[in-house]
Design an enzyme around this catalytic site. Structure first.
Site, PDB file in Angstrom:
ATOM      1  N   LYS A  54       0.844  -1.207   0.000  1.00 45.32           N
ATOM      2  CA  LYS A  54       0.000   0.000   0.000  1.00 45.32           C
ATOM      3  C   LYS A  54       0.875   1.251   0.000  1.00 45.32           C
ATOM      4  O   LYS A  54       0.628   2.204  -0.754  1.00 45.32           O
ATOM      5  CB  LYS A  54      -0.932  -0.008   1.227  1.00 45.32           C
ATOM      6  CG  LYS A  54      -2.092  -0.987   1.085  1.00 45.32           C
ATOM      7  CD  LYS A  54      -2.876  -1.200   2.374  1.00 45.32           C
ATOM      8  CE  LYS A  54      -3.923  -2.298   2.163  1.00 45.32           C
ATOM      9  NZ  LYS A  54      -4.706  -2.625   3.356  1.00 45.32           N
ATOM     10  N   GLN A  98      -4.601  -1.299   9.527  1.00 47.57           N
ATOM     11  CA  GLN A  98      -4.634  -2.626   8.921  1.00 47.57           C
ATOM     12  C   GLN A  98      -5.282  -3.640   9.859  1.00 47.57           C
ATOM     13  O   GLN A  98      -4.971  -3.696  11.049  1.00 47.57           O
ATOM     14  CB  GLN A  98      -3.199  -3.062   8.560  1.00 47.57           C
ATOM     15  CG  GLN A  98      -3.105  -4.378   7.819  1.00 47.57           C
ATOM     16  CD  GLN A  98      -3.702  -4.343   6.418  1.00 47.57           C
ATOM     17  OE1 GLN A  98      -3.835  -3.280   5.802  1.00 47.57           O
ATOM     18  NE2 GLN A  98      -4.086  -5.492   5.907  1.00 47.57           N
ATOM     19  N   ASP A 121     -10.676   3.667   4.300  1.00 46.44           N
ATOM     20  CA  ASP A 121     -11.188   2.295   4.220  1.00 46.44           C
ATOM     21  C   ASP A 121     -12.713   2.281   4.117  1.00 46.44           C
ATOM     22  O   ASP A 121     -13.299   1.272   3.733  1.00 46.44           O
ATOM     23  CB  ASP A 121     -10.808   1.530   5.502  1.00 46.44           C
ATOM     24  CG  ASP A 121      -9.680   0.533   5.288  1.00 46.44           C
ATOM     25  OD1 ASP A 121      -9.541   0.037   4.155  1.00 46.44           O
ATOM     26  OD2 ASP A 121      -8.959   0.259   6.259  1.00 46.44           O
TER      27      ASP A 121
HETATM   28  N1  GUN Z   1      -7.207  -6.415   6.019  1.00 46.64           N
HETATM   29  C1  GUN Z   1      -7.631  -7.141   4.948  1.00 46.64           C
HETATM   30  N2  GUN Z   1      -8.267  -6.324   4.061  1.00 46.64           N
HETATM   31  C2  GUN Z   1      -8.234  -5.087   4.592  1.00 46.64           C
HETATM   32  C3  GUN Z   1      -8.719  -3.826   4.147  1.00 46.64           C
HETATM   33  O1  GUN Z   1      -9.313  -3.672   3.080  1.00 46.64           O
HETATM   34  N3  GUN Z   1      -8.468  -2.769   4.977  1.00 46.64           N
HETATM   35  C4  GUN Z   1      -7.822  -2.921   6.153  1.00 46.64           C
HETATM   36  N4  GUN Z   1      -7.652  -1.833   6.898  1.00 46.64           N
HETATM   37  N5  GUN Z   1      -7.374  -4.064   6.594  1.00 46.64           N
HETATM   38  C5  GUN Z   1      -7.574  -5.146   5.812  1.00 46.64           C
END
Ligand code: GUN
Length: 291
Positions: A54, A98, A121
Site C-alpha cells: 500500500k 490494517q 477504508d
Molecule cells: N485487512 C484485509 N483487508 C483489509 C482492508 O481492506 N483494509 C484494512 N484496513 N485491513 C484489511
C-alpha cells in the site's frame, strides 16, 4: 466455452494512471501532496506484505505515504493516541488501520476513532451509514474494485440478479449496497443460507467473499454469469516449494467452463483494492482542502 478473464492487474494499472493525474492536479492546486498514513500493529506476515504494498503504491502515484509499525503488545490507549494525532495532522488525508488487530485490542473502538473525513477504508459507521442511506462518501475499496470490474465486463446491472456470498462489513454488505444503488436485485447469502448452490445458480452476477477456499463450485454457477472472486486463501498443499498456493473462494478451473466472465486469483480483485485506496485518499484530500 471458456469464460473471459477479467484482469484486475491490467485494470488497476488504468486506475493508478487516473490517480497519478488526480494527484498531479491536486498538487498544482494546493501545493502539497495528498497524504496516506497506514497503521500496522503486530507481526502478521501477510499484513506486513499488504501494508508495504500500500505504501509503495501510494508513493508511486505521488501520494505522501507513511507506515506506522507498532508492536503487538501496544495498549489500546497508545494506539488511540496515535490515531488522535493523525486525525489532528493537516498533512494526513487518509488513515488506514490494517486488520486484523491483535485480539487484546477492540477493533471497533479503534476504527470508530478514525475521523470519518480521513477514513479511506470506509469502515467508520458514519461512512457505512451514508452508503446505506444512498449518500456514499468514503466507500470501502474492495467493493469499489468489484464494481469497476463489473463495468469492465460490461454487465447491465439494471434488474440483474446479483448474489453476494458473504456478509462482512468490509466487502459483503458494502458491495451489496453498491449493487442495489446500481439497480440490481440483490441477495446476500452467507454460511446459514439454505441451499446455497441453488441461490448462487440464480445469479447473473455472483460475488464470492466468504474466505473459504474454492467453496463455490462450477455447478453452482449459471451459464454465462459474471463471477467476481474476492477470496484470497493460502492453501498449504506442499506446492510451490512448500509455500503453498493462493486460491480464491471459487473453484476457478470448474467455473471458467461455465461463467461468461470471471476474475482470477491472484490478479483479480486484489490489485484493485489498493488502487481504490489511492483513489479514496485523493477524494479525502480534495474534500478536506475544499472544506
Ligand atoms: N485487512 C484485509 N483487508 C483489509 C482492508 O481492506 N483494509 C484494512 N484496513 N485491513 C484489511
Amino acid at each position: 466455452m471458456s469464460a473471459t478473464i477479467l484482469s484486475g492487474k491490467l485494470l488497476a494499472e488504468i486506475v493508478r494512471g487516473e490517480v497519478r493525474d488526480e494527484v498531479a492536479q491536486f498538487r498544482r492546486e494546493t501545493g502539497r501532496a495528498p497524504g496516506l498514513d497506514v497503521v500496522l500493529v503486530g507481526d502478521d506476515p501477510a499484513s506486513h506484505v499488504y501494508t508495504r504494498n500500500k505504501e509503495k503504491a501510494a508513493n508511486e502515484c505521488g501520494i505522501r505515504g507513511e507506515l506506522h509499525t507498532l508492536p503487538a503488545d501496544i495498549s489500546e490507549e497508545a494506539l488511540l493516541k496515535l490515531i488522535g494525532e493523525l486525525n489532528a495532522r493537516d498533512d494526513v488525508d487518509g488513515i488506514l488501520v490494517q486488520l486484523p488487530l491483535p485480539k487484546a485490542i477492540r477493533s471497533d473502538r479503534v476504527l470508530d476513532a478514525v475521523s470519518p473525513a480521513k477514513d479511506v477504508d470506509g469502515f467508520h459507521p458514519v461512512n457505512a451509514g451514508l452508503l446505506a442511506s444512498g449518500r456514499p462518501r468514503l466507500v470501502p475499496c474492495t467493493p469499489l474494485g468489484c464494481m469497476r470490474l463489473l463495468e469492465l465486463a460490461k454487465v447491465d446491472l439494471k434488474g440483474a440478479n446479483a448474489v453476494v456470498v458473504g456478509r462482512s462489513n468490509i466487502v459483503g454488505k458494502p458491495v451489496a449496497q453498491l449493487l442495489l444503488a446500481a439497480n440490481a436485485t440483490v441477495t446476500i447469502a452467507h454460511s446459514r443460507t439454505r441451499d446455497l448452490p441453488s441461490v448462487c445458480r440464480a445469479a447473473d452476477v455472483l460475488i464470492a467473499a466468504v474466505g473459504v477456499p474454492e467453496m463455490v463450485r462450477g455447478s453452482w454457477i449459471k451459464p454465462g454469469a459474471v463471477v467476481i472472486d474476492v477470496g484470497i486463501n493460502r492453501v498449504d498443499d506442499g506446492s510451490n516449494g512448500g509455500k503453498g498456493r493462493l486460491v480464491g473462494d471459487v473453484a476457478f478451473a470448474e467455473a471458467i467452463e461455465v461463467a461468461g466472465a470471471i476474475t482470477p486469483v491472484p490478479g483479480g480483485v486484489g490489485p484493485l483494492t489498493i488502487a481504490y485506496l489511492l483513489k479514496n485518499t485523493v477524494i479525502a484530500a480534495r474534500w478536506r482542502s475544499a472544506t
